[in-house]
Design a protein around this motif. Sequence first.
Motif, PDB file in Angstrom:
ATOM      1  N   LEU A   1       0.816  -1.032   0.354  1.00 32.98           N
ATOM      2  CA  LEU A   1       0.449  -0.301   0.644  1.00 32.98           C
ATOM      3  C   LEU A   1       0.888   1.152  -0.119  1.00 32.98           C
ATOM      4  O   LEU A   1       0.848   2.370  -0.736  1.00 32.98           O
ATOM      5  N   TRP A   2       1.659   2.001   1.168  1.00 35.10           N
ATOM      6  CA  TRP A   2       2.922   2.728   0.747  1.00 35.10           C
ATOM      7  C   TRP A   2       3.614   2.727  -0.344  1.00 35.10           C
ATOM      8  O   TRP A   2       3.312   3.616  -0.561  1.00 35.10           O
ATOM      9  N   SER A   3       3.889   1.296  -0.930  1.00 36.05           N
ATOM     10  CA  SER A   3       4.642   2.302  -2.019  1.00 36.05           C
ATOM     11  C   SER A   3       4.281   2.339  -2.890  1.00 36.05           C
ATOM     12  O   SER A   3       4.481   2.882  -3.545  1.00 36.05           O
TER      13      SER A   3
ATOM     14  N   LEU B   1       0.982   4.616  -2.965  1.00 39.79           N
ATOM     15  CA  LEU B   1       1.497   5.922  -2.420  1.00 39.79           C
ATOM     16  C   LEU B   1       2.758   7.069  -3.196  1.00 39.79           C
ATOM     17  O   LEU B   1       2.531   7.248  -3.255  1.00 39.79           O
ATOM     18  N   ALA B   2       3.290   5.932  -2.463  1.00 39.40           N
ATOM     19  CA  ALA B   2       4.755   6.292  -2.927  1.00 39.40           C
ATOM     20  C   ALA B   2       5.554   6.751  -4.356  1.00 39.40           C
ATOM     21  O   ALA B   2       5.908   7.302  -4.513  1.00 39.40           O
TER      22      ALA B   2
ATOM     23  N   CYS C   1       2.766   6.719  -6.678  1.00 33.86           N
ATOM     24  CA  CYS C   1       2.042   7.945  -7.362  1.00 33.86           C
ATOM     25  C   CYS C   1       2.308   9.437  -7.184  1.00 33.86           C
ATOM     26  O   CYS C   1       2.220   9.951  -7.273  1.00 33.86           O
ATOM     27  N   VAL C   2       2.760   9.546  -6.077  1.00 34.58           N
ATOM     28  CA  VAL C   2       3.472  10.640  -5.188  1.00 34.58           C
ATOM     29  C   VAL C   2       4.693  10.711  -6.297  1.00 34.58           C
ATOM     30  O   VAL C   2       4.987  12.053  -6.733  1.00 34.58           O
TER      31      VAL C   2
END
Length: 45
Positions: free
Chosen positions: A22-24, A26-27, A29-30
Amino acid sequence: MAHLVDKKVIERANTMLLMGILWSGLAVCVLGALSYDIAHWFGAW
């Protein structure tokens, strides 16, 4: 039948794996949004 690995350990590992995905995501996408904005800024010159 004896359990070789505790159920809580598997649940924690599964949670960490899913949170990492999930966090990767999101990263990524950022970083994609930042690179798009930077390219747009340089294109405006």
